[in-house]
Motif scaffolding. Structure first.
Motif, PDB file in Angstrom:
ATOM      1  N   ARG A 121       0.830  -1.219   0.000  1.00  0.00           N
ATOM      2  CA  ARG A 121       0.000   0.000   0.000  1.00  0.00           C
ATOM      3  C   ARG A 121       0.853   1.253   0.000  1.00  0.00           C
ATOM      4  N   GLU A 122       1.976   1.202   0.751  1.00  0.00           N
ATOM      5  CA  GLU A 122       2.841   2.375   0.872  1.00  0.00           C
ATOM      6  C   GLU A 122       3.795   2.515  -0.321  1.00  0.00           C
ATOM      7  N   GLY A 123       3.712   1.560  -1.257  1.00  0.00           N
ATOM      8  CA  GLY A 123       4.564   1.646  -2.446  1.00  0.00           C
ATOM      9  C   GLY A 123       6.016   1.278  -2.179  1.00  0.00           C
ATOM     10  N   LEU A 124       6.296   0.591  -1.073  1.00  0.00           N
ATOM     11  CA  LEU A 124       7.671   0.178  -0.783  1.00  0.00           C
ATOM     12  C   LEU A 124       8.005  -1.132  -1.483  1.00  0.00           C
ATOM     13  N   LEU A 125       6.959  -1.827  -1.908  1.00  0.00           N
ATOM     14  CA  LEU A 125       7.112  -3.110  -2.587  1.00  0.00           C
ATOM     15  C   LEU A 125       6.269  -3.006  -3.859  1.00  0.00           C
ATOM     16  N   PRO A 126       6.840  -3.360  -5.046  1.00  0.00           N
ATOM     17  CA  PRO A 126       6.031  -3.255  -6.263  1.00  0.00           C
ATOM     18  C   PRO A 126       4.909  -4.302  -6.236  1.00  0.00           C
ATOM     19  N   PRO A 127       3.771  -3.992  -6.858  1.00  0.00           N
ATOM     20  CA  PRO A 127       2.657  -4.955  -6.842  1.00  0.00           C
ATOM     21  C   PRO A 127       3.048  -6.257  -7.534  1.00  0.00           C
ATOM     22  N   LEU A 183      15.305  -5.855   1.856  1.00  0.00           N
ATOM     23  CA  LEU A 183      15.871  -4.504   1.953  1.00  0.00           C
ATOM     24  C   LEU A 183      14.945  -3.582   2.744  1.00  0.00           C
ATOM     25  N   VAL A 184      13.643  -3.662   2.469  1.00  0.00           N
ATOM     26  CA  VAL A 184      12.677  -2.799   3.170  1.00  0.00           C
ATOM     27  C   VAL A 184      12.732  -3.070   4.671  1.00  0.00           C
ATOM     28  N   ARG A 192      15.714   1.852  11.289  1.00  0.00           N
ATOM     29  CA  ARG A 192      14.729   2.789  11.877  1.00  0.00           C
ATOM     30  C   ARG A 192      14.452   3.954  10.929  1.00  0.00           C
ATOM     31  N   VAL A 193      14.446   3.634   9.621  1.00  0.00           N
ATOM     32  CA  VAL A 193      14.179   4.644   8.607  1.00  0.00           C
ATOM     33  C   VAL A 193      12.663   4.830   8.514  1.00  0.00           C
ATOM     34  N   GLN A 194      12.221   6.085   8.418  1.00  0.00           N
ATOM     35  CA  GLN A 194      10.793   6.381   8.246  1.00  0.00           C
ATOM     36  C   GLN A 194      10.342   5.912   6.859  1.00  0.00           C
ATOM     37  N   VAL A 195       9.042   5.652   6.737  1.00  0.00           N
ATOM     38  CA  VAL A 195       8.506   5.162   5.463  1.00  0.00           C
ATOM     39  C   VAL A 195       8.822   6.126   4.313  1.00  0.00           C
ATOM     40  N   ALA A 196       8.657   7.425   4.554  1.00  0.00           N
ATOM     41  CA  ALA A 196       8.913   8.405   3.480  1.00  0.00           C
ATOM     42  C   ALA A 196      10.381   8.366   3.049  1.00  0.00           C
ATOM     43  N   ALA A 197      11.301   8.249   4.029  1.00  0.00           N
ATOM     44  CA  ALA A 197      12.729   8.195   3.712  1.00  0.00           C
ATOM     45  C   ALA A 197      13.054   6.880   2.995  1.00  0.00           C
ATOM     46  N   ALA A 198      12.397   5.790   3.415  1.00  0.00           N
ATOM     47  CA  ALA A 198      12.625   4.497   2.764  1.00  0.00           C
ATOM     48  C   ALA A 198      12.221   4.579   1.294  1.00  0.00           C
ATOM     49  N   ARG A 199      11.117   5.284   1.035  1.00  0.00           N
ATOM     50  CA  ARG A 199      10.659   5.438  -0.354  1.00  0.00           C
ATOM     51  C   ARG A 199      11.725   6.168  -1.176  1.00  0.00           C
ATOM     52  N   GLU A 200      12.375   7.147  -0.573  1.00  0.00           N
ATOM     53  CA  GLU A 200      13.434   7.905  -1.241  1.00  0.00           C
ATOM     54  C   GLU A 200      14.654   7.014  -1.526  1.00  0.00           C
ATOM     55  N   VAL A 201      15.037   6.183  -0.530  1.00  0.00           N
ATOM     56  CA  VAL A 201      16.152   5.257  -0.723  1.00  0.00           C
ATOM     57  C   VAL A 201      15.847   4.335  -1.901  1.00  0.00           C
TER      58      VAL A 201
END
Lengths: 230, 230
Positions: B22-28, B49-50, B58-67
């Motif tokens: 849902r958060e887009g950290l993993l492709p569908p 990796l996620v 302890r990376v925030q979701v928004a920062a993880a999306r950037e990584v």
């Protein structure tokens, strides 16, 4: 010195100093009148340690109070006092004993200490929060499928060993046992971000060496040009 | 594989996987019916990796999306991709430019890179978040009255340099460029607590050597007895 001078010399606001006094992180000054107290060099030093713990180490007030109790426990043998003060610092998550990787991680961590000849640390084993921190970190590698055997851990142990000598020499350079205990806590906390930042820089440098490209060449050329122009 | 198998093989609950999707950290996954999708090895790797970023780093979701955006940017030169992914990780507080110690800290940090011969890192200077992290950390030492000159920083730079070779070799052992970019991020994050734990253990060992007492002797004797009994 008065509160205003303590604030000026330490760079800590009077409001923050009053907060530390209220929370018992700083011993009260010598009362000289109904509204004024007198502070000395020991207050200044202690204030420096409290700031290192709270602002750099992100230690909670309750945990900081525990660190300071260990720092002040003069009954202890010197090595135990140094150790107790560092033990009271936060060490991150505890090993998850319900996870299947934890036993394997503990075994590899123990083998690593044996290979390094760290007999004292081995003898403390799980009593030491730093050992439990190591087990949790190694289990994290294992759980995510990355290598975590002694061979892969050894470079980190060697790097750490190379720091221990200079660090203890710096600590031993402080005169009194109390100052040494304060220094071990402050320096443990303050040099952590130094080490992590330098690791990332060394990684970047090595990566640029192994995978050169137009950008790495341009950056190096700019440095060379700046030097030639100096 | 189906969601249940992805969960089993990764050790991540289906609820968490759905959250990452849902958060887009993993492709569908590849949709195979109205209610089911199919996942592959790439999903498993990305999930690893996620988890490293969020649970260990302890990376925030928004920062993880950037990584992850940096990880996936295939247009970039390889070294830039590796660097961009690490740059997107959190680096702690920025240097406080209003503090008088910051200029001195930046000067010493620059001298250190020069002394180490890290030309690429020097060329990046303040553009690099790791360099800014170093400046902030060194300014912290300076502000609290601890030594922060090149001589005191060099052991940390040497320790970091000793790690860079083995680290880049491990990263280069992954086959595809995409896997290498994932590995550099995961290993940067996962080995940080390993290094910090080992530094505290090496410190404890060296302290026990320099300040022996009844406790250190008892601990060492217990280890020797256990070994003799094996």
């Amino acid at each position: 010195m008065r509160l205003a001078e303590l604030s000026e010399r330490s760079g800590v606001s009077t409001a923050t100093i009053k907060y530390y006094l209220r929370e018992g992180l700083l011993p009260p000054g010598r009362r000289v009148s109904a509204t004024q107290a007198e502070y000395d060099e020991e207050h200044l030093r202690r204030l420096r340690l409290v700031r290192a713990l709270i602002q750099v180490g992100r230690v909670q007030v309750a945990a900081a109070r525990e660190v300071l109790a260990a720092v002040d426990d003069e009954e202890q043998e010197h090595n135990n006092r140094l150790g107790a003060a560092v033990w009271a610092l936060p060490h991150g998550p505890e090993p998850d004993e319900s996870a299947p990787e934890t036993a394997a991680a503990r075994r590899e961590a123990g083998r690593l200490l044996e290979a390094m000849g760290w007999t004292f640390a081995r003898g403390l084993g799980d009593e030491s929060p730093a050992f439990r921190m190591l087990v949790a970190a190694v289990a994290g590698l294992a759980r995510l499928g990355y290598p975590y055997d002694v061979a892969h851990l050894t470079p980190y142990a060697r790097a750490a060993q190379g720091l221990a000598g200079p660090e203890l020499s710096l600590i031993a350079s402080y005169e009194s046992p109390a100052e040494q205990v304060e220094a071990v806590v402050a320096l443990t906390v303050l040099f952590e971000p130094v080490l992590l930042a330098l690791r990332r820089l060394a990684e970047a440098e090595e990566s640029a060496r192994r995978f050169p490209g137009p950008t790495t060449e341009a950056v190096r050329r700019a440095v060379a040009d700046a030097e030639a122009g100096e």
